[in-house]
Design an enzyme around this catalytic site. Structure first.
Site, PDB file in Angstrom:
ATOM      1  CB  SER A  88      -0.929  -4.091   8.179  1.00 27.93           C
ATOM      2  OG  SER A  88      -1.545  -4.504   9.377  1.00 27.93           O
ATOM      3  CG  ASP A  99      14.991   0.487  32.287  1.00 29.40           C
ATOM      4  OD1 ASP A  99      14.518  -0.656  32.157  1.00 29.40           O
ATOM      5  OD2 ASP A  99      14.535   1.329  33.072  1.00 29.40           O
ATOM      6  CB  SER A 100      20.968   2.167  29.954  1.00 29.52           C
ATOM      7  OG  SER A 100      21.665   1.525  31.012  1.00 29.52           O
ATOM      8  CE  LYS A 126      -2.497  -5.065  12.458  1.00 26.80           C
ATOM      9  NZ  LYS A 126      -2.102  -3.693  12.078  1.00 26.80           N
ATOM     10  CE1 TYR A 129      -8.247   0.416  13.358  1.00 30.31           C
ATOM     11  CE2 TYR A 129      -9.943   1.100  11.816  1.00 30.31           C
ATOM     12  CZ  TYR A 129      -8.952   0.206  12.198  1.00 30.31           C
ATOM     13  OH  TYR A 129      -8.668  -0.871  11.393  1.00 30.31           O
ATOM     14  CD  GLU A 142      -2.685   1.018   2.672  1.00 32.41           C
ATOM     15  OE1 GLU A 142      -3.635   1.791   2.800  1.00 32.41           O
ATOM     16  OE2 GLU A 142      -2.414   0.124   3.497  1.00 32.41           O
ATOM     17  CB  SER A 180      22.355   3.829  34.570  1.00 32.45           C
ATOM     18  OG  SER A 180      21.485   2.746  34.291  1.00 32.45           O
ATOM     19  N   GLY A 181      24.349   1.176  33.834  1.00 32.16           N
ATOM     20  CA  GLY A 181      24.642  -0.142  34.374  1.00 32.16           C
ATOM     21  C   GLY A 181      23.389  -0.935  34.668  1.00 32.16           C
TER      22      GLY A 181
END
Length: 394
Positions: A173, A309-310, A179, A116, A44, A305-306
């Site tokens: 999509s 997350d990082s 999904k 939407y 698309e 930071s150790g």
């Protein structure tokens, strides 16, 4: 037995890059022709890129899109192609051009415009109203776009009644976890309910906050998978469809008359879908790679930071961009533990990325001095700690 060789180009388009997108499309047309394909389908809005959003409000953008389509048509010889583009008359349409032997022989305009979630198509496009069926190398083919296939009584039903043996559905999509399985169940239902082949070709790549997973797929008239493309990678999927089986089946089933095949060959090895965790990681990696590439950046800096997350962000960046294009940044202060510093060093060693160590104690102390009148009478605590980059708050 009448067979139809279908190619589906799961491509990574960039919004507004008409030259780059057109080159990708032309190259894929030539590759599919060399493989003997009767038709190649692209996603698309593959030509202008998806989603073009407010670029659709610029007449020059619409014109350039149409000009490049003409160049693509000139390169399309001895094969048919379905290319997603922007059609225009007194309004504009999300459309699919059917090209054959140097000419644009037809255009399908998307009928169901989603408005939407991440979609805002009703704002930009007018809806189409016709459901054409094209004869390609002796086989009736219906073309529709993305949302159109989600409706049980949508264009596919009209095209089936008009004789279509194959529905080519082109898509932009976006990915989200879970999904793919839901989408495939719907596509299998459309194929089996209508007794025809349904070929779903999807974009792949990242565009701003969206990631497209590809996962293009073909279902047979029995609702079973014929061929499947990989996820999160560009690919041309080729399959031979025994479309005459659809015609024979209809001769034996009078129900289709009142409403006015099943042996398949897959070229290449069967591909199994990724599990949910691998899907999410692949989406993060692809989205990061394309955001950096499409915005014209070369390298990225990641504050380390150790912590977990990082660490995860750094791993994604290294996989997406290559270790040479990622720099870790450690900024120790009075709140940095020895363990966090050692963890950051171990991470950069494991990933093979460069580490910059920039102590920020002097800068942090200057901030504390500036804020001292407002903090008078209080003891240092969580506020000071969480403002320190040692905790990743950069």
């Amino acid at each position: 037995m009448r067979t139809f060789r279908l190619a589906m180009a799961q491509m990574n388009a960039t919004v507004g890059d008409f030259d780059g997108n057109a080159e990708r499309i032309i190259t894929s047309i030539h590759e599919a022709r060399a493989l003997g394909a009767d038709l190649i389908a692209f996603p698309e809005l593959a030509l202008p890129g998806y989603p073009p959003e407010d670029l659709l409000l610029k007449p020059q953008f619409i014109r350039e899109n149409r000009e490049r389509l003409g160049l693509i048509a000139a390169e399309c010889r001895d094969i048919a192609a379905v290319v997603g583009y922007i059609d225009a008359d007194t309004d504009i349409y999300n459309a699919a051009a059917l090209i054959h032997d140097g000419e644009i022989v037809g255009s399908y305009r998307k009928m169901y415009l989603p408005n939407y979630g991440v979609f805002d198509e009703d704002r930009y496009f007018a809806a189409g109203s016709e459901c054409p069926v094209y004869t390609v190398n002796g086989s009736p083919v219906g073309v529709n776009i993305c949302e159109d296939i989600w409706y049980a009584t949508g264009p596919a039903v009209v095209q089936r009644a008009a004789g279509a043996e194959l529905i080519v559905n082109i898509n932009g999509s976006p990915f989200h976890a879970g999904k793919r399985a839901f989408r495939e169940k719907m596509l299998a239902t459309r194929a089996s309910d209508n007794g025809l082949f349904v070929a779903y070709v999807n974009l792949v790549g990242g565009q701003d906050e969206l990631v497209f997973d590809g996962a293009s797929i073909i279902f047979g008239p029995d609702g079973e998978v014929v061929a499947r493309a990989g996820q999160f990678e560009e690919q041309i999927l080729i399959a031979d469809l025994e479309v005459e089986a659809v015609f024979r089946s209809r001769l034996r089933d009078p129900r289709t008359r009142k409403e006015r095949a099943t042996d398949l060959a897959h070229i290449g090895k069967p591909i199994q879908p990724l599990d949910e965790t691998a899907e999410v990681y692949a989406a993060l990696t692809l989205g990061t790679r394309d955001y950096v590439r499409k915005c014209g950046f070369g390298k990225v800096l990641i504050a380390l930071s150790g912590g977990i997350d990082s660490t995860l962000v750094a791993a994604v960046a290294a996989d997406a961009l290559g270790s040479d294009n990622v720099v870790g940044l450690a900024m120790p202060s009075r709140y940095s533990s020895e363990g966090s510093i050692l963890d950051a060093m171990a991470l950069t060693d494991n990933l093979g990325i460069e580490l910059w160590t920039l102590p920020i104690e002097d800068a942090f102390n200057a901030y504390l001095g500036t804020l001292a009148p407002k903090f008078e009478g209080t003891e240092p605590g969580v506020a000071e700690e969480t403002c320190s980059p040692a905790y990743g708050a950069t």
